[in-house]
Motif scaffolding. Structure first.
Motif, mmCIF file in Angstrom:
data_model
loop_
_atom_site.group_PDB
_atom_site.id
_atom_site.type_symbol
_atom_site.label_atom_id
_atom_site.label_comp_id
_atom_site.label_asym_id
_atom_site.label_seq_id
_atom_site.Cartn_x
_atom_site.Cartn_y
_atom_site.Cartn_z
ATOM 1 N N UNK A 10 0.907 -1.413 -0.362
ATOM 2 C CA UNK A 10 0.211 -0.489 0.168
ATOM 3 C C UNK A 10 0.943 1.241 0.470
ATOM 4 N N UNK A 11 1.857 1.053 0.688
ATOM 5 C CA UNK A 11 2.867 2.361 0.433
ATOM 6 C C UNK A 11 3.329 2.581 -0.501
ATOM 7 N N UNK A 14 0.257 4.165 -3.050
ATOM 8 C CA UNK A 14 0.126 5.852 -2.563
ATOM 9 C C UNK A 14 1.746 6.665 -3.183
ATOM 10 N N UNK A 15 2.666 5.831 -2.427
ATOM 11 C CA UNK A 15 3.394 7.183 -2.973
ATOM 12 C C UNK A 15 4.101 7.566 -4.408
ATOM 13 N N UNK A 17 1.585 7.057 -7.054
ATOM 14 C CA UNK A 17 0.018 8.232 -7.188
ATOM 15 C C UNK A 17 0.925 9.402 -6.603
ATOM 16 N N UNK A 18 1.761 9.971 -5.482
ATOM 17 C CA UNK A 18 2.096 11.067 -4.704
ATOM 18 C C UNK A 18 2.767 11.038 -6.158
ATOM 19 N N UNK A 21 0.960 12.167 -9.787
ATOM 20 C CA UNK A 21 0.311 13.278 -9.328
ATOM 21 C C UNK A 21 1.104 14.687 -9.654
#
Lengths: 150, 421
Positions: A10-11, A14-15, A17-18, A21
């Motif tokens: 999950x980390x 998220x990383x 995608x951050x 974007x």
């Protein structure tokens, strides 16, 4: 075969995608700001301009400044009555050159550059001759145009 | 961490020279109390985000704006119609100003009701109230710069109000106007104030404000003060910072969206021969003053209505400014009286603003409508419609990341700062 566990934690998900974007948003902002800083497109420089008759009547061995579009320029009347039009910008570091009637030369005071009345660089640091315009006499004065050396 | 060895080397090089590890240690130890009023802690960051947007868009505008009566209006017209994204940057600057001022108002009153001005935070409070005043002055000085009809008359009225202040009034008016009348000198002064003096003062004072907050930590509302030690806390770094960043993304997206869909108009150019136009209104954040001064009778006892109004605003401002000192005096009479005075002030501002807004029917001038049919704007719209969801998504991912870290912390992966001594 179905993978039981996600290959991305999950980390990591998220990383990434951050990062993704964030890169798009950040580069959009930078692009917008830097394009807005660019100067507005002014009208292009003219290819020729006309000068009134009073320019044809300047005394021998003197020069008279005029603007070719936004470029400062000089119209020189030589001792033998030849009209020469030159860009008054030194080819060294763009200082304004002026005509010295005593020396009969164009002088750039910034770094002691000297040009003859035809714009050829004589001495000092200037690397090239001054840009010379073509002169055409018409009924109501002169037409100054960029020289085509082709 | 799975950084490559080279990256790690570069990071260590800087970390050693900038004491980054100590800084991160400090930020990790710093924590944010969690309670039912935590939401108000985000306002400082919203304000800071808006200020940063104002600085960036303001710099872009300064590259093209010309502060002379002959060219000011035309240069803004050029910004709107010829500079790439100029219309957008200018609209963002206006909407950013609205957000900045709204956030400043809410931040001021929320900290007032928190009683965040109490010992040892008096200097934070005073720097904050001065910052609030500077931000309002920023709005006032920026309004003149387009040199439009509304700008001119709003500035004349505004500086006229400053002229009514007892003792220093007439000097202040002449100082602000650069003479007895609004002229080219006023425009130069307001430009200098708007782009140099006020932003510099805000940066310096804002820096002090933030530094003092690091020293004293976040204030806990007075109503929860007795439970202060039992409150849950989350670490400022990285969790609260990630939440703050997420909110910054959403605030930026809101400002850009408003700027795109409600672009900033440009009224009529000011013409000194024409009389005052029919509806001269200040910006919304000065409307309460405008309405109050309009409603007061011409003469109240020995004073003019305007003098009474300005006296009233002055008393309100001084009450807020000297809250740390005055509260103790008020507390001897009654515990609630100070809160009630705050509620009366905020109600007064809201009611007066609404009353003024009821008659607010400003029709955009013909010129403004023409500018909105800007061909550039239409070409640039598709890109913006990709940018906005991206920014909102970035905010969501940052928020999820903060939640993810919170889960790991609760499961005991990191030491809980509230348990640390």
């Amino acid at each position: 075969m179905k993978i039981k566990q996600s290959i991305l934690s999950r980390r990591q998900f998220l990383n990434s995608w951050i990062l993704g974007t964030g890169t798009i948003a950040g580069s959009t902002i930078i692009h917008t700001i830097f394009s807005a800083l660019l100067p507005q497109s002014k009208d292009e420089e003219p290819s020729e301009i006309s000068l009134s008759t009073e320019y044809t009547q300047i005394n021998p061995n003197t020069a008279r400044p005029f603007f070719f579009g936004r470029t400062p320029s000089l119209l020189i009347n030589s001792e033998c009555g030849e009209l020469i039009a030159l860009q008054a910008i030194c080819t060294h570091f763009e200082c304004a050159v002026h005509y010295d009637p005593m020396l009969k030369k164009l002088v750039c005071p910034c770094h002691q550059g000297f040009f003859d009345i035809h714009g050829n660089n004589l001495s000092g640091p200037p690397p090239r001759p001054l840009l010379r315009y073509q002169i055409r006499r018409v009924d109501n004065g002169l037409v100054i145009s960029l020289e085509h050396n082709a | 961490m799975n950084y490559s060895a080279q990256f790690d080397y570069v990071y260590q090089w800087f970390a050693e020279r900038l004491s980054l590890n100590q800084l991160i240690y400090f930020l990790r130890k710093k924590s944010v109390p969690i309670h039912r009023h935590t939401i108000w802690y985000y306002l400082g960051n919203i304000l800071l985000t808006a200020i940063l947007i104002q600085i960036v868009t303001g710099i872009v505008l300064t590259f093209h704006y010309q502060p002379t009566p002959a060219t000011a209006y035309e240069s803004i017209k050029t910004i709107i119609s010829e500079i790439k994204y100029g219309w957008l940057i200018r609209s963002i600057h206006k909407w950013g100003a609205y957000f900045m001022i709204a956030a400043a108002w809410i931040h001021l009153f929320s900290t007032f009701f928190f009683k965040a001005y109490r010992r040892p935070r008096e200097l934070i409070w005073w720097s904050g109230v001065i910052l609030f005043t500077l931000i309002m002055m920023l709005g006032f000085s920026g309004y003149l710069l387009p040199w439009s009809e509304h700008a001119f008359f709003a500035t004349r009225v505004g500086t006229g109000i400053a002229g009514q202040v007892p003792i220093i009034g007439s000097g202040l008016k002449i100082f602000l106007r650069g003479g007895t009348e609004i002229s080219d000198l006023t425009l130069t002064r307001f430009f200098a104030l708007h782009v140099v003096v006020l932003p510099l003062a805000i940066l310096l004072l804002g820096g002090l404000h933030l530094l003092l907050i690091q020293i004293h930590g976040l204030s806990v509302p007075a109503s929860l003060e007795n439970r202060q030690l039992s409150l849950k806390r989350i670490p400022f770094f990285p969790e609260f910072i990630l939440q703050d960043l997420a909110i910054s993304c959403w605030v930026t997206a809101s400002i850009v969206a408003l700027a795109v869909f409600f672009p900033c108009e440009l009224g009529k150019k000011f013409d000194p021969i024409l009389s005052t136009p029919e509806s001269v209104l200040p910006e919304w954040y000065f409307l309460f003053m405008f309405k109050t001064l309009q409603m007061l009778p011409a003469q109240i006892g020995p004073l003019t209505g305007a003098q009474v109004g300005i006296f009233g605003f002055g008393v309100g401002f001084l009450l807020i400014f000297f809250a740390p000192l005055l509260e103790r005096i008020f507390l001897r009479v009654s515990g609630r009286i100070f809160n009630i005075s705050g509620i009366i002030m905020i109600t007064f501002v809201i009611v007066m603003t609404i009353l003024a807004l009821i008659n607010y029917d400003r029709v955009p001038s013909i010129e403004a409508i023409d500018l909105m049919q800007n061909t550039l704007a239409h070409q640039q719209l598709p890109g913006l419609l990709i940018f906005l969801p991206t920014l909102i998504a970035l905010g969501i991912f940052l928020w999820l990341k903060a939640r993810d870290l919170a889960l790991l912390r609760i499961q005991g992966f990191f030491s809980n700062p509230s348990e640390e001594k």
